[in-house]
Design an enzyme around this catalytic site. Sequence first.
Site, PDB file in Angstrom:
ATOM      1  CB  ALA A   1     -16.478 -16.902   6.789  1.00 52.92           C
ATOM      2  N   GLY A   2     -13.390 -14.969   7.093  1.00 51.80           N
ATOM      3  CA  GLY A   2     -12.686 -14.090   8.020  1.00 51.80           C
ATOM      4  C   GLY A   2     -12.933 -12.633   7.689  1.00 51.80           C
ATOM      5  N   GLY A   3     -11.993 -11.755   8.070  1.00 55.12           N
ATOM      6  CA  GLY A   3     -12.189 -10.326   7.875  1.00 55.12           C
ATOM      7  C   GLY A   3     -12.431  -9.939   6.432  1.00 55.12           C
TER       8      GLY A   3
ATOM      9  CE  LYS B   1      -7.763  -5.519   6.899  1.00 54.19           C
ATOM     10  NZ  LYS B   1      -8.167  -6.224   5.662  1.00 54.19           N
TER      11      LYS B   1
ATOM     12  CB  SER C   1      -0.969   0.005   1.188  1.00 55.20           C
ATOM     13  OG  SER C   1      -1.915  -1.030   1.057  1.00 55.20           O
TER      14      SER C   1
ATOM     15  N   GLY D   1      -4.718 -10.937  -6.620  1.00 55.66           N
ATOM     16  CA  GLY D   1      -5.155  -9.935  -5.654  1.00 55.66           C
ATOM     17  C   GLY D   1      -4.911  -8.493  -6.064  1.00 55.66           C
TER      18      GLY D   1
ATOM     19  CB  THR E   1      -3.102  -4.286   7.187  1.00 57.81           C
ATOM     20  OG1 THR E   1      -3.186  -5.610   6.646  1.00 57.81           O
ATOM     21  CG2 THR E   1      -1.749  -4.096   7.851  1.00 57.81           C
TER      22      THR E   1
END
Length: 274
Positions: A136-138, A74, A24, A246, A70
Amino acid sequence: MHPRINGSTRIYGLIGTPLKSAKSPMLLNKLFAEAQADAVCIPLEVGTGGLVEFVRGMRAVNNLSGLLVTMPHKQSMLDLVDDLHPTSLQIGAINVIRCDKDGRWVGAVFDGLGCVLGMQRQGVTLLGKSVLLVGAGGAGRAIAFAVAAAGARSLIISDLDQHRAQDLAQCVAKQGSCAVHAGPADPTGHDIVINATPLGMNPDDPMPIDAENLIPTTVVVDIITRPEPTALLLEAQSRGCQTLDGQPMHVGQALLALSFLGFEDIERRYWSGL
């Protein structure tokens, strides 16, 4: 080259740990330089035990204009900001904070919307499609809400923690007309498969789905960002599938975050230059 940093430069930080592979700061500084914005993004490695103290200290920095957030912060950051954007209220996480001039910190999350935007910009529409989401995480939670909102016909959520997958499916199902259920990581019958797990970051990781059931018309998205394709993407490519890594999601969420931080001109400039 980035403009010379001076006394009026707006500071943005990326907080989390570890940050060795974080992309980032490089992306944002490139966009800042292209737009000749007097701003800079720097990595700030903060461990779990130091988060509260970090926030307390950074609130005294008057030229701190925002933070990217990050792992592993979060969820923890939810209790440390003053206001929550509707995205964070819905998803229960934060990945960007705007530090307003009145001293209030506003948290939002654009993981899911960034993933959908990245897919759309690569010509992949979710409208009327059947989607399998693994993880199904963050990040998976944010993507699930965004996929349903983008008009998917159905969404199956798979996770090693079946209760977490079921809870997420029930929450997303309440938001609209998309048929959402928990289920196995089997791509059979799905138009789009999204891997939102860390599986694939390491060479010896198991495959997140049963790749033998992929067919050429399936689009496979792996949100992991790394120089080489993951094993999942290589397997999907060998079966004739369209694949996305990604990077589109990374760019999409960065541009949405910049718009939230007040840099709408950078977002417009980027898309118009494609």
